[in-house]
Design an enzyme around this catalytic site. Structure first.
Site, PDB file in Angstrom:
ATOM      1  N   CYS A  77     -75.299 -49.923 -57.541  1.00  0.00           N
ATOM      2  CA  CYS A  77     -76.228 -48.787 -57.525  1.00  0.00           C
ATOM      3  C   CYS A  77     -75.559 -47.442 -57.793  1.00  0.00           C
ATOM      4  O   CYS A  77     -76.253 -46.435 -57.926  1.00  0.00           O
ATOM      5  CB  CYS A  77     -76.947 -48.734 -56.182  1.00  0.00           C
ATOM      6  SG  CYS A  77     -77.578 -50.327 -55.644  1.00  0.00           S
ATOM      7  N   HIS A 131     -79.667 -40.660 -52.275  1.00  0.00           N
ATOM      8  CA  HIS A 131     -79.720 -42.061 -52.694  1.00  0.00           C
ATOM      9  C   HIS A 131     -81.043 -42.648 -52.193  1.00  0.00           C
ATOM     10  O   HIS A 131     -81.724 -43.346 -52.929  1.00  0.00           O
ATOM     11  CB  HIS A 131     -78.524 -42.827 -52.144  1.00  0.00           C
ATOM     12  CG  HIS A 131     -78.386 -44.198 -52.720  1.00  0.00           C
ATOM     13  ND1 HIS A 131     -78.264 -44.423 -54.082  1.00  0.00           N
ATOM     14  CD2 HIS A 131     -78.359 -45.426 -52.152  1.00  0.00           C
ATOM     15  CE1 HIS A 131     -78.170 -45.722 -54.307  1.00  0.00           C
ATOM     16  NE2 HIS A 131     -78.230 -46.355 -53.159  1.00  0.00           N
ATOM     17  N   GLU A 181     -77.369 -42.024 -44.619  1.00  0.00           N
ATOM     18  CA  GLU A 181     -77.217 -40.909 -45.553  1.00  0.00           C
ATOM     19  C   GLU A 181     -77.513 -39.572 -44.885  1.00  0.00           C
ATOM     20  O   GLU A 181     -76.780 -38.595 -45.069  1.00  0.00           O
ATOM     21  CB  GLU A 181     -78.120 -41.106 -46.765  1.00  0.00           C
ATOM     22  CG  GLU A 181     -77.953 -40.039 -47.825  1.00  0.00           C
ATOM     23  CD  GLU A 181     -78.654 -40.370 -49.130  1.00  0.00           C
ATOM     24  OE1 GLU A 181     -78.373 -39.695 -50.144  1.00  0.00           O
ATOM     25  OE2 GLU A 181     -79.486 -41.314 -49.151  1.00  0.00           O
ATOM     26  N   LYS A 214     -86.704 -42.034 -55.833  1.00  0.00           N
ATOM     27  CA  LYS A 214     -86.941 -43.480 -55.890  1.00  0.00           C
ATOM     28  C   LYS A 214     -88.330 -43.820 -55.380  1.00  0.00           C
ATOM     29  O   LYS A 214     -88.892 -44.863 -55.741  1.00  0.00           O
ATOM     30  CB  LYS A 214     -85.890 -44.230 -55.061  1.00  0.00           C
ATOM     31  CG  LYS A 214     -84.509 -44.289 -55.685  1.00  0.00           C
ATOM     32  CD  LYS A 214     -83.564 -45.110 -54.822  1.00  0.00           C
ATOM     33  CE  LYS A 214     -82.176 -45.219 -55.436  1.00  0.00           C
ATOM     34  NZ  LYS A 214     -81.417 -43.954 -55.392  1.00  0.00           N
ATOM     35  N   HIS A 229     -86.016 -48.039 -57.606  1.00  0.00           N
ATOM     36  CA  HIS A 229     -84.551 -48.078 -57.607  1.00  0.00           C
ATOM     37  C   HIS A 229     -84.090 -48.779 -58.883  1.00  0.00           C
ATOM     38  O   HIS A 229     -84.232 -49.993 -59.017  1.00  0.00           O
ATOM     39  CB  HIS A 229     -84.075 -48.824 -56.356  1.00  0.00           C
ATOM     40  CG  HIS A 229     -82.603 -48.711 -56.110  1.00  0.00           C
ATOM     41  ND1 HIS A 229     -81.705 -48.328 -57.072  1.00  0.00           N
ATOM     42  CD2 HIS A 229     -81.860 -48.947 -54.985  1.00  0.00           C
ATOM     43  CE1 HIS A 229     -80.489 -48.322 -56.564  1.00  0.00           C
ATOM     44  NE2 HIS A 229     -80.558 -48.687 -55.308  1.00  0.00           N
ATOM     45  N   PHE A 237     -73.952 -51.042 -52.985  1.00  0.00           N
ATOM     46  CA  PHE A 237     -73.443 -52.263 -52.368  1.00  0.00           C
ATOM     47  C   PHE A 237     -71.964 -52.410 -52.747  1.00  0.00           C
ATOM     48  O   PHE A 237     -71.560 -52.079 -53.869  1.00  0.00           O
ATOM     49  CB  PHE A 237     -74.214 -53.482 -52.863  1.00  0.00           C
ATOM     50  CG  PHE A 237     -75.505 -53.733 -52.129  1.00  0.00           C
ATOM     51  CD1 PHE A 237     -75.871 -52.992 -51.028  1.00  0.00           C
ATOM     52  CD2 PHE A 237     -76.357 -54.740 -52.554  1.00  0.00           C
ATOM     53  CE1 PHE A 237     -77.055 -53.235 -50.349  1.00  0.00           C
ATOM     54  CE2 PHE A 237     -77.551 -55.001 -51.891  1.00  0.00           C
ATOM     55  CZ  PHE A 237     -77.894 -54.244 -50.781  1.00  0.00           C
TER      56      PHE A 237
END
Length: 403
Positions: free
Chosen positions: A162, A294, A305, A326, A331, A390
């Site tokens: 990502c 994010h 976050e 998003k 995403h 990830f």
């Protein structure tokens, strides 16, 4: 160290097939997430995504090109065309030799891979198209963009889940900044919305069945999207000398690794990346006006976050606007940071902060100004764009309003 500016932008995503329509949708807080439409979708438990439904391949590419271009490559080429045309650059001679392409993707030609696995394993065919490998390889989009526009300088693909797009754009920024390149075409592209792509993500149990609600107490997971965004990063003096329209300036970049867990995010890793970008840009923390988060809509990411932002910015965190687009486009995995950079450009150039839509209930662990549901007019001079992947790989970009 040279200054780096953005002189072109292009995109294809669920909100729009170009930059103006995408920014209009962001200003309106429009949702591009809808019911998925592809083969065997009825076998999935997740049936929504930020899918591009009005994509007509035959109207955009000829038969020979379609044989070579996976969907993610088609998206990248279309976005690159818009960006390069806006920049006004023509790559020949020395400029061609000193300009390249760095794009991010996570899955590459996943649609091609999915289709051909079906042919071999389900339909029992023993032959596949001779171009399957060059069509599905992760660097296909980068290579086709370089060939289409005569870009002979440093070119490669970044695959960091990502964070792929942010890592790609960060590398492009550093290459222009250090003088290795005069201009770089950079961004990311992804097309994972096929049966195998969604089925794999279902296994992680991090997907929402109804909506993406970043920072909302009742959030229940992420929603996948697809598309691309591509930019032209250019040496400031080169852009100024030719009278280019400068969209904004790229002023800092940092990347870190959590080195802790393959899927669970780390506050410390994210915070070090945020602080690193601020430090690299030679900013004071109170200069940051907006952060494109994010903001996946998962329980773990959003609170982690917000905690990282609060740790880095301290008392100033309460004054910073932070939103996740998003919620609107989904995403895009390896392409997500690139599409989200459009919201950063909109904030700097137009003074419009894209909202976090679908926000319903305040979460005490996400107690920041998340610009809920409605876009906001606000003057900001400095913004950050976060990407946390990830594997614990983090990448943050800092941008400033064009002088």
């Amino acid at each position: 160290m040279r200054r780096v500016v953005i002189t072109g932008a292009g995109t294809v995503n669920a909100l729009g097939l170009d930059v103006p329509s995408t920014m209009e949708a962001m200003r309106e807080g429009r949702c591009g997430i809808s019911e998925l439409n592809f083969r065997d979708v009825d076998r999935l438990s997740i049936k929504i995504g930020g899918q591009i439904h009005d994509w007509n391949t035959e109207n955009r590419f000829n038969r020979q090109q379609i044989a070579l271009y996976d969907r993610f490559t088609q998206f990248a080429l279309t976005a690159a065309k818009e960006a390069i045309e806006q920049s006004g650059l023509v790559f020949n001679g020395d400029l061609s030799a000193k300009s390249g392409v760095i794009l991010g993707t996570s899955g590459g030609g996943l649609t091609t891979q999915d289709d051909n696995y079906r042919m071999v394993y389900e339909e029992g065919k023993n032959r596949v198209h001779p171009f399957v490998v060059p069509k599905l390889m992760n660097n296909a989009s980068c290579s086709h963009v370089s060939m289409e526009y005569n870009l002979k300088g440093p070119s490669f693909t970044v695959a960091t889940a990502c964070a792929s797009s942010n890592h790609a754009m960060g590398q492009a920024f550093n290459m222009v900044r250090c003088g290795m390149a005069t201009a770089m075409v950079t961004g990311g592209s992804e097309s994972m919305l096929c049966f195998g792509g969604v089925k794999a993500w279902e296994g992680l149990r991090v997907m929402s069945k109804d909506a993406c609600r970043p920072f909302s107490l009742n959030r229940n997971g992420m929603v996948q999207g697809e598309g691309a965004a591509v930019f032209v990063f250019e040496d400031y003096e080169h852009a100024k000398a030719r009278g280019a329209d400068i969209l904004c300036e790229v002023i800092g970049f940092a990347m870190t690794s959590d080195a802790s867990d393959i899927v669970m995010p780390s506050k410390q890793g994210a915070a070090r990346a945020i602080l690193g970008a601020i430090t690299d840009a030679k900013l004071n923390r109170d200069e940051v006006g907006y952060i494109n988060a994010h903001g996946t809509g998962t329980a773990a990411n959003d609170k982690t976050e917000c905690a990282a932002v609060a740790d880095v910015l301290g008392h100033h965190a309460d004054k910073v606007m932070i939103s996740s687009t998003k919620s609107m486009h989904g995403h895009l995995i390896g392409g997500t940071g690139a599409v989200e950079l459009l919201a950063c450009i909109m904030a700097l150039k137009d003074g419009v902060i894209a909202p976090t839509i679908n926000y319903e209930e305040p979460d005490p662990e996400c107690a920041l100004d998340v610009v809920p549901n409605t876009a906001r007019d606000a003057k900001v001079d400095v913004v950050l764009s976060n990407a946390f992947a990830f594997g614990g790989l983090n990448a943050v970009i800092a941008l400033r309003k064009a002088a």
